[in-house]
Structure formats: C-alpha cells, structure tokens
Design a protein around this motif. Structure first.
Motif, short mmCIF file in Angstrom:
data_model
loop_
_atom_site.label_atom_id
_atom_site.label_comp_id
_atom_site.label_asym_id
_atom_site.label_seq_id
_atom_site.Cartn_x
_atom_site.Cartn_y
_atom_site.Cartn_z
N GLU A 41 89.03 53.94 38.51
CA GLU A 41 89.96 52.86 38.32
C GLU A 41 90.29 52.97 36.61
O GLU A 41 91.65 52.79 36.18
CB GLU A 41 89.59 51.38 38.77
CG GLU A 41 89.42 51.30 40.37
CD GLU A 41 90.71 51.41 40.99
OE1 GLU A 41 91.71 51.54 40.75
OE2 GLU A 41 90.58 51.73 42.16
N GLN A 73 101.31 49.42 35.16
CA GLN A 73 100.37 50.12 36.06
C GLN A 73 98.96 50.09 35.33
O GLN A 73 98.19 49.79 36.23
CB GLN A 73 101.14 51.49 36.20
CG GLN A 73 100.34 52.22 37.33
CD GLN A 73 100.70 51.35 38.46
OE1 GLN A 73 101.94 50.78 38.95
NE2 GLN A 73 99.82 51.35 39.53
N GLU A 97 95.69 48.69 36.96
CA GLU A 97 94.45 49.61 37.17
C GLU A 97 92.90 48.78 36.60
O GLU A 97 92.17 48.78 37.10
CB GLU A 97 94.46 50.91 36.56
CG GLU A 97 95.61 52.07 37.23
CD GLU A 97 95.39 51.88 38.77
OE1 GLU A 97 94.47 51.74 39.17
OE2 GLU A 97 96.37 52.24 39.24
N HIS A 138 92.04 46.35 38.90
CA HIS A 138 91.21 46.96 39.82
C HIS A 138 89.74 47.36 39.87
O HIS A 138 88.67 47.11 40.45
CB HIS A 138 91.71 48.34 40.53
CG HIS A 138 93.23 48.15 40.76
ND1 HIS A 138 94.27 49.27 41.22
CD2 HIS A 138 94.05 47.02 41.36
CE1 HIS A 138 95.27 48.56 41.61
NE2 HIS A 138 95.26 47.44 41.65
N GLU A 197 97.95 58.52 42.66
CA GLU A 197 97.67 57.30 43.70
C GLU A 197 97.28 57.97 44.98
O GLU A 197 96.39 57.27 45.53
CB GLU A 197 98.86 56.51 43.98
CG GLU A 197 99.08 55.51 42.77
CD GLU A 197 98.26 54.63 42.30
OE1 GLU A 197 97.34 54.32 43.22
OE2 GLU A 197 98.09 54.39 41.30
N VAL A 232 93.58 58.49 44.62
CA VAL A 232 92.84 57.28 44.60
C VAL A 232 92.65 56.68 46.03
O VAL A 232 91.73 55.97 46.54
CB VAL A 232 93.58 56.08 43.81
CG1 VAL A 232 92.65 54.93 43.92
CG2 VAL A 232 93.56 56.55 42.29
N GLN A 282 96.29 50.02 48.16
CA GLN A 282 96.76 51.49 48.10
C GLN A 282 98.16 51.74 48.99
O GLN A 282 98.80 52.44 48.42
CB GLN A 282 95.69 52.44 48.52
CG GLN A 282 94.67 52.60 47.32
CD GLN A 282 95.37 53.05 46.08
OE1 GLN A 282 94.82 52.16 44.93
NE2 GLN A 282 95.87 53.92 45.94
N GLU A 299 100.60 50.68 46.28
CA GLU A 299 100.54 51.37 45.12
C GLU A 299 101.16 52.91 45.26
O GLU A 299 101.74 53.29 44.72
CB GLU A 299 99.13 51.89 44.66
CG GLU A 299 98.22 50.52 43.99
CD GLU A 299 98.55 50.50 42.67
OE1 GLU A 299 99.91 49.82 42.32
OE2 GLU A 299 98.07 51.01 41.69
#
Ligand code: FEO
Length: 168
Positions: free
Chosen positions: A17, A46, A50, A53, A94, A97, A127, A130
């Motif tokens: 992250e 953005q 992160e 997160h 993404e 991730v 997610q 995202e």
C-alpha cells in the motif's frame, strides 16, 4: 494474537500500500510536469487513499499485539509514454493489488483466523471500488483519445476530486 505467517503477510501488504502511494505520487509528478494539475490532483488523492490503506493495516497489527515492520519501498515507475499510459498502468496496478489482497485473504481462511478475515473484507470491497474508479478514469481518457481539448476538459474534472477518509 497473529500467527507469524499472517503478521508477515500483513506487513507485506502494508508495504504494497505504501508502494501504491509512491506509484501514484510519481504519476502526479508526471502530470505536474505536463501542466495538467487536475490530473496530478487525481493521483494525489489516490496517493492519500493508499496512505490510508497502509495505515489501517499499521494500526491493525498494533491492535492485535503484533509487530509492525517497515520495509524498504521499491522505486516506482518514473517515465510514462503518454497520459493514457498512466491510466492504463493505474488500472493494471489496482488489479495486482486485488490479487495480493485475495492471496492474503486465502492465508487468513487457511489459518481459520476469523478476525483477520473480517478485517480484510473491508479491503476486498474497497478493491471493487478501486478497480471501478480506475477503469472509469481510463475509459474517459480513451473516449477523448488522451489528447487535445478533451484532455484539458478532463483535467478540469479531475481537479475536483477530493480525498474523503473512508469510515474506518
Ligand atoms: Fe490500496 Fe488502490 O489499493
């Protein structure tokens, strides 16, 4: 208590992250260099997401009596072929991730750790959003062909994006 394996995997995801934050800051820098400050703003927001997160995992490890181990953050991409490439990379990122969250969830399930499983559900849902927002932004870039007046219009739209801390 966290198992050693879950503690290590949560630390790795926290690093992912932070790396995402770096990656998006690098994208923001690219757009500042093109005088597209609205697009830069999109990626600053953005990057803030992160950071949130990463810190959510940081505090979770502490709450569980575990050890936070900060690792080196890898160098992000610094050269991009075009504005549209940046948005393609963001969506690609993404998706990676999402895979790492899913892999982490698999470990929690395997270890029958209901608490970590419940904690990670937030990331699983996040997610979906995202990927949806990265996909939408890329779609808009494709619609305008990633250049010309359309790019300036989109720059204005992306200038409006703000960071709202999600309910923790
Ligand atoms: Fe933390 Fe964009 O995923």
């Amino acid at each position: 208590m966290l198992s050693n394996k879950l503690q290590s995997e949560l630390n790795k995801q926290m690093n992912n992250e932070f790396f995402s934050e770096y990656e998006y800051l690098s994208m923001a820098a690219y757009f500042h260099g093109m005088n597209l400050d609205g697009m830069a703003n999109y990626f600053h927001v953005q990057a803030q997401e992160e950071h949130f997160h990463a810190m959510k995992i940081f505090h979770y490890i502490i709450d569980k009596g575990g050890k936070v181990e900060l690792q080196q953050i890898a160098k992000p991409d610094v050269d991009f072929a075009s504005p549209i490439t940046v948005f393609e990379k963001a969506l690609e990122h993404e998706k990676k991730v999402t895979k790492s969250i899913n892999d982490l969830m698999d470990v929690a399930i395997k270890e029958n750790d209901h608490a970590v499983n419940s904690f990670l559900k937030w990331y699983v849902d996040e997610q979906v959003e995202e990927e949806a927002s990265a996909s939408k932004a890329l779609g808009k870039m494709q619609l305008i062909g990633g250049k010309g007046e359309g790019l300036l219009m989109l720059d204005q739209e992306f200038a409006q994006r703000t960071f709202v801390a999600p309910a923790a």
